[in-house]
Design a protein around this motif. Structure first.
Motif, mmCIF file in Angstrom:
data_model
loop_
_atom_site.group_PDB
_atom_site.id
_atom_site.type_symbol
_atom_site.label_atom_id
_atom_site.label_comp_id
_atom_site.label_asym_id
_atom_site.label_seq_id
_atom_site.Cartn_x
_atom_site.Cartn_y
_atom_site.Cartn_z
ATOM 1 N N ARG A 106 0.751 -1.219 0.082
ATOM 2 C CA ARG A 106 0.151 -0.141 0.141
ATOM 3 C C ARG A 106 1.026 1.511 0.263
ATOM 4 O O ARG A 106 2.167 1.415 0.593
ATOM 5 C CB ARG A 106 -0.981 0.181 1.326
ATOM 6 C CG ARG A 106 -0.416 -0.273 1.901
ATOM 7 C CD ARG A 106 -1.403 0.568 3.723
ATOM 8 N NE ARG A 106 -1.058 0.501 5.019
ATOM 9 C CZ ARG A 106 0.035 -0.124 5.494
ATOM 10 N NH1 ARG A 106 -0.210 -1.465 5.632
ATOM 11 N NH2 ARG A 106 -0.177 -0.272 6.990
ATOM 12 N N GLN A 154 2.493 7.660 2.482
ATOM 13 C CA GLN A 154 2.720 8.829 1.449
ATOM 14 C C GLN A 154 4.088 9.332 1.724
ATOM 15 O O GLN A 154 4.142 9.689 3.202
ATOM 16 C CB GLN A 154 1.618 9.237 2.537
ATOM 17 C CG GLN A 154 0.558 11.114 2.178
ATOM 18 C CD GLN A 154 -0.200 11.095 2.849
ATOM 19 O OE1 GLN A 154 0.182 11.818 3.862
ATOM 20 N NE2 GLN A 154 -1.260 11.465 1.750
ATOM 21 N N ASP A 160 3.189 7.511 -3.141
ATOM 22 C CA ASP A 160 1.661 9.067 -3.308
ATOM 23 C C ASP A 160 2.312 10.111 -2.808
ATOM 24 O O ASP A 160 2.742 10.712 -1.613
ATOM 25 C CB ASP A 160 0.444 8.572 -2.226
ATOM 26 C CG ASP A 160 -0.144 9.887 -2.226
ATOM 27 O OD1 ASP A 160 0.012 10.389 -2.683
ATOM 28 O OD2 ASP A 160 -1.683 9.270 -0.954
ATOM 29 N N ARG A 215 3.121 14.050 -2.115
ATOM 30 C CA ARG A 215 2.171 15.439 -2.922
ATOM 31 C C ARG A 215 3.226 16.368 -2.412
ATOM 32 O O ARG A 215 4.100 16.434 -0.850
ATOM 33 C CB ARG A 215 1.082 14.974 -1.721
ATOM 34 C CG ARG A 215 0.509 13.992 -1.940
ATOM 35 C CD ARG A 215 -0.791 14.091 -0.949
ATOM 36 N NE ARG A 215 -2.055 12.456 -1.377
ATOM 37 C CZ ARG A 215 -3.030 12.308 -0.692
ATOM 38 N NH1 ARG A 215 -3.741 13.295 0.043
ATOM 39 N NH2 ARG A 215 -3.612 11.227 -1.296
ATOM 40 N N GLN A 264 -4.321 14.828 4.657
ATOM 41 C CA GLN A 264 -5.497 13.901 4.546
ATOM 42 C C GLN A 264 -6.085 13.910 3.316
ATOM 43 O O GLN A 264 -7.672 13.136 3.377
ATOM 44 C CB GLN A 264 -6.236 14.998 5.342
ATOM 45 C CG GLN A 264 -5.544 14.090 6.891
ATOM 46 C CD GLN A 264 -5.378 15.291 8.320
ATOM 47 O OE1 GLN A 264 -6.430 16.370 8.043
ATOM 48 N NE2 GLN A 264 -4.441 15.724 9.344
ATOM 49 N N ALA A 265 -6.085 15.050 2.454
ATOM 50 C CA ALA A 265 -6.940 15.134 1.279
ATOM 51 C C ALA A 265 -7.455 14.022 0.617
ATOM 52 O O ALA A 265 -5.892 12.853 0.196
ATOM 53 C CB ALA A 265 -6.450 16.140 0.118
ATOM 54 N N PRO A 266 -8.430 13.126 0.208
ATOM 55 C CA PRO A 266 -8.565 11.816 -0.749
ATOM 56 C C PRO A 266 -7.322 12.259 -1.481
ATOM 57 O O PRO A 266 -7.747 13.413 -2.869
ATOM 58 C CB PRO A 266 -9.988 11.999 -1.038
ATOM 59 C CG PRO A 266 -10.904 12.519 0.033
ATOM 60 C CD PRO A 266 -9.208 13.871 0.039
ATOM 61 N N ARG A 267 -7.066 11.029 -2.419
ATOM 62 C CA ARG A 267 -6.314 10.959 -2.894
ATOM 63 C C ARG A 267 -7.014 11.159 -4.419
ATOM 64 O O ARG A 267 -5.716 11.732 -5.700
ATOM 65 C CB ARG A 267 -5.724 9.352 -3.128
ATOM 66 C CG ARG A 267 -4.695 9.784 -4.269
ATOM 67 C CD ARG A 267 -3.472 8.225 -4.148
ATOM 68 N NE ARG A 267 -2.304 8.651 -4.944
ATOM 69 C CZ ARG A 267 -1.222 6.992 -4.970
ATOM 70 N NH1 ARG A 267 -1.514 5.870 -4.295
ATOM 71 N NH2 ARG A 267 -0.477 7.694 -5.455
ATOM 72 N N GLU A 268 -8.044 10.992 -4.926
ATOM 73 C CA GLU A 268 -8.961 11.140 -5.768
ATOM 74 C C GLU A 268 -9.134 12.519 -5.904
ATOM 75 O O GLU A 268 -9.514 12.988 -7.822
ATOM 76 C CB GLU A 268 -10.024 9.905 -5.596
ATOM 77 C CG GLU A 268 -11.189 10.020 -5.167
ATOM 78 C CD GLU A 268 -10.879 9.822 -3.545
ATOM 79 O OE1 GLU A 268 -10.049 9.222 -3.122
ATOM 80 O OE2 GLU A 268 -11.769 9.434 -3.335
ATOM 81 N N THR A 269 -9.051 13.729 -4.990
ATOM 82 C CA THR A 269 -9.231 14.578 -5.099
ATOM 83 C C THR A 269 -8.476 15.726 -5.733
ATOM 84 O O THR A 269 -8.313 17.054 -5.891
ATOM 85 C CB THR A 269 -10.450 15.964 -3.781
ATOM 86 O OG1 THR A 269 -8.633 15.262 -2.806
ATOM 87 C CG2 THR A 269 -11.361 14.666 -3.138
ATOM 88 N N TRP A 321 -8.401 20.547 -1.945
ATOM 89 C CA TRP A 321 -8.460 20.555 -1.031
ATOM 90 C C TRP A 321 -8.737 21.262 0.056
ATOM 91 O O TRP A 321 -8.500 21.255 1.230
ATOM 92 C CB TRP A 321 -7.188 19.570 -0.252
ATOM 93 C CG TRP A 321 -6.005 20.450 -1.207
ATOM 94 C CD1 TRP A 321 -5.043 19.861 -2.260
ATOM 95 C CD2 TRP A 321 -4.921 20.647 -0.487
ATOM 96 N NE1 TRP A 321 -4.448 20.762 -2.301
ATOM 97 C CE2 TRP A 321 -4.024 20.886 -0.850
ATOM 98 C CE3 TRP A 321 -4.915 21.071 1.330
ATOM 99 C CZ2 TRP A 321 -2.854 21.819 -0.784
ATOM 100 C CZ3 TRP A 321 -3.994 22.156 1.275
ATOM 101 C CH2 TRP A 321 -2.553 22.380 0.874
#
Ligand code: SER
Length: 348
Positions: free
Chosen positions: A120, A123, A189, A191, A253-258, A317
Motif C-alpha cells: 500500500r 505517503q 503517494d 504530495r 489528509q485529502a482523498p487521493r482522488e480529489t 483540497w
C-alpha cells in the motif's frame, strides 16, 4: 497480516525535525496523538519536542541509519522537511545538493521499498518553496503578479534547483518508478506544497533568504536593532507558521482522488519589506529598523514572485489560510512573540 507488520511498529517519520516547520508540525501531530512519531535530524531536538517523539540523531545520507529505521518501524507517512535553505545552499552548493537531492532520493527509495513491502502506498509529504521560481528581472516580476505552479520554473539558486528537481523525482516515483518491471508495482503517494516565506513566533529560520521578515520581528521583540538586507520595496508572499502546518496536514489528509496534481502553491499575504517594517513598528514602536541591502541576497528575493496563485489548492483540497495579514500579526505573531521572549527572560 504480513510478517513485517507483526514485527514492526507503525510510525510516521519526520525528517528535519529540529527545524522550524518540524518544530511546529510535531507539536500538532503529537497533540492529535494518533500515531507514533519517529524523527531524524542531524541536530539534537529542542527540549519541548524531545518527549513527544522517538528521535534518531544522524545524517539522512547514512544508509545504515535508514536501514535501521525500517527494521524497527513500518513507516506509513514521511514528512521530509530536512533541507539546507537558499542562502546557506549558495555558500555550500555541493553540500546542499547532497542533503537536498541525495537525501530526498534516499528517502524516496525507502518509501518505494516500503510501499512494495506493505503493498500500500507510503505517503510522502514534501515542502517545496517559492525558490523554484525565477523571474528574470523586476519588470517581469511587476508584470506577473500571481504566479501559477507551472510558470517561471527557472530557479536562480541551488536550493530552488534542488527543490524543483525533487518535485519531479516525487512525480516520477509516484507514476513511473520500476515501469519496466514485470506486473504492476505499487507506487508511493507523493504530495508537495510550495511554501512562500514562513514566519513563526516561536522559532527563527536559519540560512534562508526570506529570513529578513522573521528576523525583523524577532529583533524588535528582543529590543535589538535590525538592518534589513533587502530594499524597502522588495515584495514576496508569506504564510504564518500555523497555516504552514495546516497546509501540510490538509494536503496529507485529502482523498487521493480529489488531487489533480502533486504540487500545490499555498500562500496567505504578500508584503513589501517596508510594509513588514511598518507592522513591526506598530507593534514595537521603539524598534530600530534600518535598510542595508545586501545586493546579492536581494537579487535572489527579487527573482521570487511578488505573489503566487494558490487556487488549485483551494479548489482541490479546500485550502484557505486562517491567518490573513491582520490576524497573522495581531492575533498570532505579535502576542505570541511577546510571550515567547517574556518566557525566555523569566528563565534567565
Ligand atoms: N524560506 C526559504 C528560503 O529563504 C524560501 O522558501 O530559503
Amino acid at each position: 497480516m504480513s510478517l513485517s507488520s507483526t514485527m514492526r511498529k507503525r510510525a510516521i517519520l519526520i525528517t528535519g525535525a529540529s527545524g522550524e516547520v518540524g518544530h511546529a508540525l510535531i507539536q500538532r501531530l503529537a497533540a492529535e496523538g494518533t500515531s507514533r512519531l519517529v524523527t531524524v535530524d542531524i541536530r539534537p531536538l529542542p527540549d519541548e519536542i524531545r518527549p513527544l517523539v522517538t528521535h534518531f540523531e544522524g545524517d539522512l545520507l547514512n544508509t545504515r541509519l535508514l536501514a535501521r529505521l525500517v527494521t524497527e518501524y513500518e513507516i506509513e507517512v514521511i514528512y521530509h522537511l530536512a533541507a539546507l535553505l537558499s542562502t546557506r545552499a549558495e555558500i555550500a552548493p555541493e553540500a546542499a545538493h547532497q542533503v537536498n537531492v541525495e537525501g530526498t532520493l534516499g528517502l524516496l527509495m525507502l518509501a518505494a521499498d516500503q510501499t512494495q513491502w506493505m503493498n500500500r502506498p507510503v505517503q510522502f509529504i514534501f515542502p517545496s518553496s517559492i525558490a523554484v521560481y525565477g523571474l528574470p528581472d523586476k519588470e517581469t516580476k511587476l508584470h506577473f503578479q500571481r504566479v501559477r505552479e507551472f510558470e517561471w520554473n527557472q530557479p536562480r539558486t541551488m536550493y530552488g534547483c534542488n527543490k524543483l528537481y525533487c518535485e519531479m523525482l516525487g512525480g516520477y516515483f509516484t507514476r513511473y518508478y520500476r515501469q519496466l518491471a514485470a506486473g504492476s508495482v505499487p507506487t508511493i503517494d507523493f504530495r508537495c506544497v510550495r511554501f512562500p516565506g514562513l514566519i513563526s513566533a516561536d522559532t527563527l529560520p536559519s540560512g534562508g533568504t526570506s529570513d529578513y521578515a522573521p528576523e525583523m520581528l524577532h529583533a524588535a521583540a528582543r529590543g535589538e536593532p535590525y538592518a534589513c538586507f533587502v530594499r524597502e520595496d522588495v515584495r514576496i508572499p508569506f504564510l504564518a507558521m500555523p497555516d504552514a502546518v495546516r497546509a501540510i496536514l490538509m494536503l496529507s489528509q485529502a482523498p487521493r482522488e480529489t488531487l489533480t496534481r502533486s504540487i500545490y502553491n499555498v500562500t496567505s499575504f504578500s508584503l513589501s519589506a517596508r510594509q513588514i517594517r511598518d507592522r513591526v513598528l506598530h507593534a514595537f514602536p521603539g524598534a530600530e529598523i534600518s535598510f542595508e541591502p545586501d545586493i546579492k541576497r536581494e537579487a535572489i528575493v527579487d527573482s521570487w514572485p511578488a505573489d503566487v496563485d494558490d487556487s488549485a489548492a483551494r479548489i482541490d483540497w479546500g485550502w484557505s489560510p486562517e491567518y490573513g495579514v491582520d490576524r497573522a500579526f495581531d492575533e498570532y505573531l505579535v502576542p505570541a512573540i511577546r510571550r515567547h521572549y517574556r518566557r525566555d527572560e523569566a528563565q534567565v
